[in-house]
Each structure stands twice: as structure tokens, then as C-alpha cells.
Write an enzyme that holds these catalytic residues in place. Structure first.
Site, PDB file in Angstrom:
ATOM      1  N   ALA A   1       5.530   2.057   5.085  1.00  0.00           N
ATOM      2  CA  ALA A   1       6.293   2.855   4.120  1.00  0.00           C
ATOM      3  C   ALA A   1       5.856   4.312   4.159  1.00  0.00           C
ATOM      4  O   ALA A   1       6.692   5.229   4.133  1.00  0.00           O
ATOM      5  CB  ALA A   1       6.122   2.282   2.721  1.00  0.00           C
TER       6      ALA A   1
ATOM      7  N   THR B   1       1.688  -3.557   7.537  1.00  0.00           N
ATOM      8  CA  THR B   1       2.779  -3.589   8.515  1.00  0.00           C
ATOM      9  C   THR B   1       2.284  -3.999   9.892  1.00  0.00           C
ATOM     10  O   THR B   1       2.910  -4.818  10.578  1.00  0.00           O
ATOM     11  CB  THR B   1       3.464  -2.213   8.600  1.00  0.00           C
ATOM     12  OG1 THR B   1       4.001  -1.878   7.323  1.00  0.00           O
ATOM     13  CG2 THR B   1       4.584  -2.225   9.629  1.00  0.00           C
TER      14      THR B   1
ATOM     15  N   GLY C   1       4.399 -10.174  11.152  1.00  0.00           N
ATOM     16  CA  GLY C   1       5.084 -10.764  12.301  1.00  0.00           C
ATOM     17  C   GLY C   1       6.207  -9.901  12.821  1.00  0.00           C
ATOM     18  O   GLY C   1       6.776 -10.185  13.874  1.00  0.00           O
ATOM     19  N   GLY C   2       6.572  -8.851  12.075  1.00  0.00           N
ATOM     20  CA  GLY C   2       7.544  -7.884  12.549  1.00  0.00           C
ATOM     21  C   GLY C   2       8.985  -8.148  12.166  1.00  0.00           C
ATOM     22  O   GLY C   2       9.871  -7.379  12.532  1.00  0.00           O
TER      23      GLY C   2
ATOM     24  N   ASP D   1      -4.613   0.677  -5.420  1.00  0.00           N
ATOM     25  CA  ASP D   1      -5.055   2.017  -5.828  1.00  0.00           C
ATOM     26  C   ASP D   1      -3.896   2.880  -6.318  1.00  0.00           C
ATOM     27  O   ASP D   1      -4.016   3.597  -7.324  1.00  0.00           O
ATOM     28  CB  ASP D   1      -5.725   2.734  -4.646  1.00  0.00           C
ATOM     29  CG  ASP D   1      -6.876   1.948  -4.056  1.00  0.00           C
ATOM     30  OD1 ASP D   1      -7.246   0.926  -4.633  1.00  0.00           O
ATOM     31  OD2 ASP D   1      -7.400   2.360  -3.008  1.00  0.00           O
TER      32      ASP D   1
ATOM     33  N   ARG E   1       9.816 -19.262  -0.225  1.00  0.00           N
ATOM     34  CA  ARG E   1       8.379 -19.312   0.034  1.00  0.00           C
ATOM     35  C   ARG E   1       7.605 -19.910  -1.140  1.00  0.00           C
ATOM     36  O   ARG E   1       6.642 -20.651  -0.935  1.00  0.00           O
ATOM     37  CB  ARG E   1       7.876 -17.899   0.346  1.00  0.00           C
ATOM     38  CG  ARG E   1       8.368 -17.390   1.684  1.00  0.00           C
ATOM     39  CD  ARG E   1       7.986 -15.957   1.952  1.00  0.00           C
ATOM     40  NE  ARG E   1       8.216 -15.632   3.358  1.00  0.00           N
ATOM     41  CZ  ARG E   1       7.900 -14.470   3.917  1.00  0.00           C
ATOM     42  NH1 ARG E   1       7.352 -13.517   3.185  1.00  0.00           N
ATOM     43  NH2 ARG E   1       8.119 -14.266   5.195  1.00  0.00           N
TER      44      ARG E   1
ATOM     45  N   GLU F   1       5.487  -1.723  -0.921  1.00  0.00           N
ATOM     46  CA  GLU F   1       4.951  -2.780  -1.785  1.00  0.00           C
ATOM     47  C   GLU F   1       4.287  -2.239  -3.042  1.00  0.00           C
ATOM     48  O   GLU F   1       4.049  -2.996  -3.981  1.00  0.00           O
ATOM     49  CB  GLU F   1       3.954  -3.635  -0.993  1.00  0.00           C
ATOM     50  CG  GLU F   1       3.624  -4.956  -1.656  1.00  0.00           C
ATOM     51  CD  GLU F   1       2.729  -5.848  -0.800  1.00  0.00           C
ATOM     52  OE1 GLU F   1       2.167  -6.811  -1.359  1.00  0.00           O
ATOM     53  OE2 GLU F   1       2.608  -5.585   0.418  1.00  0.00           O
TER      54      GLU F   1
ATOM     55  N   ALA G   1      10.553  -7.414   3.431  1.00  0.00           N
ATOM     56  CA  ALA G   1       9.529  -6.384   3.189  1.00  0.00           C
ATOM     57  C   ALA G   1       9.636  -5.237   4.180  1.00  0.00           C
ATOM     58  O   ALA G   1       9.602  -4.064   3.789  1.00  0.00           O
ATOM     59  CB  ALA G   1       8.132  -6.999   3.246  1.00  0.00           C
TER      60      ALA G   1
END
Length: 600
Positions: A159, A187, A191-192, A368, A427, A566, A581
Site C-alpha cells: 500500500a 505483501t 501468495g500474490g 503502529d 475463511r 490493512e 487484500a
């Protein structure tokens, strides 16, 4: 004449003797070790177990110093392990000590290199105890360094890099700060898979899909908790994000597939392993264009405010404090909090205690950015929604070692060899079912449809032969043989596969409600890999609008502050679809960069 010959023989004999004495003398001198020598001079090799297998090192020493360290062989993940491979040998040589600090984010690799070097030093007769003593640190003067730029980006994952590239493309100068010693974030570990409705690839494959269907599955797949405006922006911009990435030089495979928990075949797989293609693509752009500066080992601790506007950041660097002033704005792209056990437990409402559950996340995913945004009045939403996957490595919790190639061609069985869930479900549904099995443990079972040869690699750049050699996957020429290898009841496993195959043959829905099928599991050899639950994604975070502007607790825009990835909440609801994502970070990273550049 005879006397002359004898003289020549004597001379030849004497020359030979001199040569022999010289050679022996040189050899003796080389092999001798003086009383005060620290090592027996030479080159030594040793190995130690890293994250993905053995790491082999070669260490060269003279009598007094460690002269050189080479990493000869390793299977560590590119990008993740690179800082340890680069820095640890240098630190040992520079300090002439084994007491060097592990590299943050690559601790296992660091420790393995140190251990392998230690074993090599033992072979050289080195005093391991003396070399393991921590040396007093040098009194390096710390100083404050200040920068000024247009856009500041916090976080060097997918991101953050998308935001940096987008801001630059929209005319801004950019400084990106990353607290880890490398770029990539979560990232680069992924798994891409990137979900997008694709009129080209899906049409060629005969797959019916639509943006509305992607919207509905995302919204309903998150239990209708997500913000519909954000979801609509997300699904409408997913394919344009694919095209944008391709314009930057990224390559995707020609066919889409269904990723775990993705619910539909719209996942784009990069041509390069893992998520490295995304990071490499952004880095290639940054390296080719002036105006984007990357500061690694720079942990941002505070957002700077002036008259209600975010105007910069304060960070801790290796050599002191870093202050970066932002003319236009600051983008927070620091990821979630999957690696922060205390924070997970603070907000968890939907799962049993997560203190003993490992995570797929990299060590820097500690929330953070969420804390920094909270400190300036940002609204935080959906923090209780934490995603677990049923696909963690039993030892590390990582995604590596997962043998599945797609949803349609494999089944899950428990320790008894029985199926227990729809393997094409959400999931959270699959993970909750797995938690009810003995030891929360399962086997992924498939056949040669997924691995037509032993050198075929999984989605994490590991060949099935490599995984078998490492004891992370198992193989059988019959189902009985596979059952024996993994210790499950052979009759149960055979029955599970036969029932699965019957549904594939007749079509429709099976006893578990599964509807996603392709090939039968009937082509030996058969393979199995062990998996356990693991914390994967945190759906909650900073509230944003469709321009990626951060909203305060009253729903007002905080001027100069943007967020993507995220670290944000509101898009995925209570459950994120697999493959959403990487689409999210590309879409909203791109939007955040554009908005910040425009000082929107």
C-alpha cells in the site's frame, strides 16, 4: 666426461634437496600456529537450519582474524531474508565477534547464519566463548536530521509503495519511511493473488463474473458490515489497478483462479513468486525516477500537527531522530496488527484466546499507524474483526509450505482421515471448523493434477520435491501409501476421496455444501501437507472515505492525513475474501497517493 656427469648428478641432487626443503619449509610455516594465534588459518564450511531449510556458510580466517564470510546456499525468502544475508556476515567481520544483533524481521535467518558461522569457527579452533561476549558499543553521536517534501508515506509495503508511486505520478515529491530494514511488508510474503473482474482473462476461460457480483460477495462475505461506498470504489477500481500495475511493468499469468476463501475464480497470479512482483515493480519505478526517497530503519513515532492539519512526522533512525515536513500530506500505510499479540487480544471478540496462535504476518505488523492516527483524533472501526486462516505452517504459522494450487482440486482431512468442511467456504467458516478438529490440525490432500512433476512449485516458490525432502509434504503412489505416510486411517482417506470424486463426476453440491470443483483426485502420485490455524489479517483500523482521507471521531476529514491498506477499516467487514487484500492495497494506495499529491 664421467666426472662431468657425476658433477651434474650431484648438482641436480642438491637442487632437488633445496627444492624439497623449501617446499616442506613453506608447508610447515603455513601449518604452524603461533602461540597467540586465535584461529587455525584456512577456509571452513558449516550449515544451520534457517526458516526454509539449511543455510550453508563458508568462513575464511587467518591466525588472528575472520577475513571473509560467504553464504553458499540457502532457501530463504527473497526480500525477507536479504537484510540478514547482507548485514550479519559484515557485522561479524567488522566487529570480529559472534555477538551481533539479529536483523528485525529476519530473526530466524539471522540466528541461523550466526550459528553456522559459529560452527565454522569451532572447526577453525576459535574461542567461541570469547567471541560471543558482547563488546561495548561505540559512543556514536546521535543527531537529528530534517527533511521537507510534498508527500510523506509511512510504511514500505504494497500500500505504501503504491501510494508513493501514485503521488509521484501526480506531480509530488515523496519521502517514504519504513521501520524495517527492507521494503515489502506483508505483501512480499503473500501468495500474490489479486481479485479483479477481468473482461479479458475471464472471458477466455468462460467464467461469468461482474463488478456487481464482486461487490455482493465482498459485502455479504463480510456479513454486510463493510461500508458500501468503500466497497463500490474498491470493486470498480480493482481491474484498473491491474492495468496500472501492468503499465508499470508487472506481469500476471494469462489465467485467473480461485484463491482460498475467494469464493470465485477472479484471482490474478503474478508471473513472479510470492508478492515480490508487486514490490519489484514499485521499486523499479522508484529507481528509474527522481523524486521518491526511501528511508529504511526509520520508525515513525508521531504525526506532527499544526493548526489542526497533519504537516509531517517524527521518527527514530539508526543514528538519531528524523523529522520530515510534508507540504501536502501524510499517508499512513503501516499495515495491520496481526503480529501484535497484546493488541489482538485487546480487540478480539470472535475467537478463543489468540495468545498461542502464530501469524502469517511479518514482525513489523504491530498496529503502529493505528495508534498514531488515534493520537490525533482519527476514528477507529471494526477492530474486533480479526481473520484467521486454516493454512498456517505448524511450526511457524507462515503461509509457506502450503501445497494447494487452487481451491477446486484439493480436500482437507483431519487426523482421522475424514473431511470436515466445505473447502471452498469463507475463511472464517473453514478455520472455525478446523479449530473443532483434534489438535486443530489438518492435511491438505491433492494429486498430480496440481503437481504433474516434482519440480512444479507452489504459490510460494517451493517445489513439491523440496517440501518432501524437508519433511513438510508427503507423497504416496496410492492413497493407502499416503495414509501410512501421514498417519491417518487409510479406509477413511480412501472414502473421503471417493465421495469427493463422485460429486465431481455428477456435479452439484456435496454433503458439506461445496460447489467449487474441477478435477477428480484420482491421478497418482498423491500428496499431503500439514496445516493449522494462523492469524492472517485484521479487518479493522482507521476510518477513511472514498478519497482515502482519514476521518475523525465526528466523521470530519483530518486535513493532510490519508490512509490505505490493512491499516484501514470499513472495506472488508467481518471477513475478508481471499484475494481482496492485494486488490485493496493497490486500489486505495493509488487513491491515497493521488489525493495527497493534490492536497485534497
Amino acid at each position: 666426461m664421467k666426472q662431468l656427469l657425476n658433477s651434474k648428478r650431484v648438482l641436480s641432487f642438491m637442487l632437488c634437496m633445496i627444492l624439497i626443503i623449501s617446499v616442506v619449509g613453506c608447508q610447515s610455516k603455513t601449518s604452524e600456529t603461533s602461540e597467540d594465534a586465535m584461529f587455525k588459518a584456512g577456509t571452513y564450511t558449516a550449515t544451520a537450519l534457517g526458516h526454509n531449510g539449511d543455510i550453508k556458510v563458508e568462513v575464511t580466517v587467518d591466525e588472528m582474524e575472520i577475513k571473509d564470510i560467504k553464504i553458499l546456499e540457502h532457501n530463504e525468502s527473497p526480500g525477507i531474508a536479504d537484510p540478514a544475508i547482507d548485514r550479519i556476515p559484515k557485522a561479524i567481520i567488522d566487529g570480529q565477534t559472534l555477538a551481533v544483533d539479529a536483523i528485525s524481521g529476519a530473526t530466524i535467518t539471522s540466528d541461523a547464519i550466526i550459528l553456522a558461522v559459529t560452527e565454522a569457527i569451532k572447526l577453525a579452533g576459535g574461542d567461541i566463548k570469547a567471541l560471543s561476549e558482547k563488546k561495548a558499543g561505540e559512543n556514536t553521536a546521535r543527531e537529528t536530521v530534517e527533511y521537507t517534501t510534498d508527500v510523506v508515506v509511512i510504511g514500505g509495503g504494497g500500500a505504501g509503495l503504491a501510494a508513493a508511486v501514485s503521488a509521484h505520478q501526480n506531480g509530488a515529491e515523496v519521502i517514504l519511511l519504513e521501520k524495517m530494514p527492507r521494503l515489502g511488508g506483508n505483501t512480499i510474503l503473500s501468495g500474490g493473488a489479486l481479485n479483479a473482474v477481468d473482461p479479458v482473462r475471464q472471458t477466455k476461460q468462460g467464467i461469468e463474473d461482474s463488478v456487481d457480483k464482486h461487490f455482493t460477495q465482498t459485502y455479504e462475505g463480510g456479513d454486510k458490515v463493510g461500508n458500501t461506498d468503500l466497497i463500490r470504489t474498491f470493486v470498480e477500481n480493482a481491474y484498473p489497478a491491474v492495468e496500472w500495475l501492468e503499465s508499470l511493468g508487472m506481469k500476471f499469468n494469462d489465467e485467473v483462479f480461485t484463491v482460498l476463501g475467494g469464493l470465485w475464480p477472479r484471482a490474478h497470479k503474478p508471473s513472479t513468486p510470492l508478492g515480490t512482483g508487486f514490490i519489484d515493480t514499485y521499486e523499479a519505478y522508484i529507481n528509474a525516477n527522481e523524486g521518491v526517497e526511501i528511508l529504511l530503519d526509520a520508525e515513525v513515532t508521531e504525526l506532527l500537527m499544526s493548526d489542526g492539519r497533519v504537516v509531517g512526522v517524527k521518527a527514530n533512525g539508526l543514528n538519531g531522530e528524523i523529522i520530515v515536513h510534508a507540504n501536502n500530506g501524510v499517508v499512513i500505510a503501516t499495515g495491520g496488527f496481526g503480529a501484535n499479540v497484546e493488541m489482538r487480544d485487546q480487540y478480539n471478540k470472535n475467537w478463543p484466546a489468540l495468545t498461542q496462535i502464530k501469524t502469517t504476518n511479518h514482525p513489523g505488523a504491530t498496529g503502529d499507524g493505528i495508534a498514531m492516527a488515534d493520537a490525533v483524533g482519527a476514528n477507529l472501526i471494526d477492530l474486533e474483526h480479526i481473520q484467521l486462516l486454516p493454512m498456517g505452517d505448524p511450526k511457524t504459522g507462515s503461509l509457506s509450505g502450503n501445497i494447494e494450487q487452487g481451491v477446486e482440486n484439493r480436500i482437507f482431512v483431519n487426523k482421522d482421515g475424514n473431511r470436515f468442511v466445505d473447502e471452498g467456504a469463507r475463511r472464517d467458516v473453514m478455520t472455525k471448523a478446523l479449530l473443532e478438529q483434534q489438535d486443530a490440525f489438518m492435511w491438505v490432500v491433492l494429486d498430480s493434477h496440481s503437481y504433474p512433476s516434482g519440480d512444479v512449485k507452489n504459490n510460494f516458490n517451493e517445489s513439491i520435491d523440496e517440501l518432501i525432502a524437508q519433511g513438510r509434504a508427503f507423497k504416496g503412489d496410492t492413497l493407502e501409501e499416503l495414509a501410512n505416510e501421514i498417519g491417518v486411517d487409510a479406509n477413511n482417506l480412501i472414502n473421503a476421496v471417493e465421495e469427493f470424486n463422485k460429486t465431481v463426476e455428477k456435479g452439484g453440491t456435496d454433503a458439506f455444501g461445496r460447489t467449487l470443483f474441477a478435477d477428480k483426485i484420482d491421478s497418482p502420485p498423491y500428496y499431503a501437507g500439514a496445516r493449522v490455524p494462523t492469524v492472517h489479517h485484521t479487518m479493522g483500523g482507521i476510518e477513511i472515505n472514498t478519497s482515502a482521507q482519514v476521518l475523525d471521531v465526528n466523521g470530519k476529514i483530518i486535513p493532510g492525513l490519508y490512509a490505505a491498506g490493512e491499516v484501514t477499516g470499513g472495506i472488508h467487514g467481518s471477513n475478508r475474501l481471499g484475494g481482496n487484500a492485494l486488490a485493496d492495497i493497490a486500489v486505495f494506495g493509488r487513491i491515497a497517493g493521488e489525493s495527497a499529491a493534490a492536497k485534497k
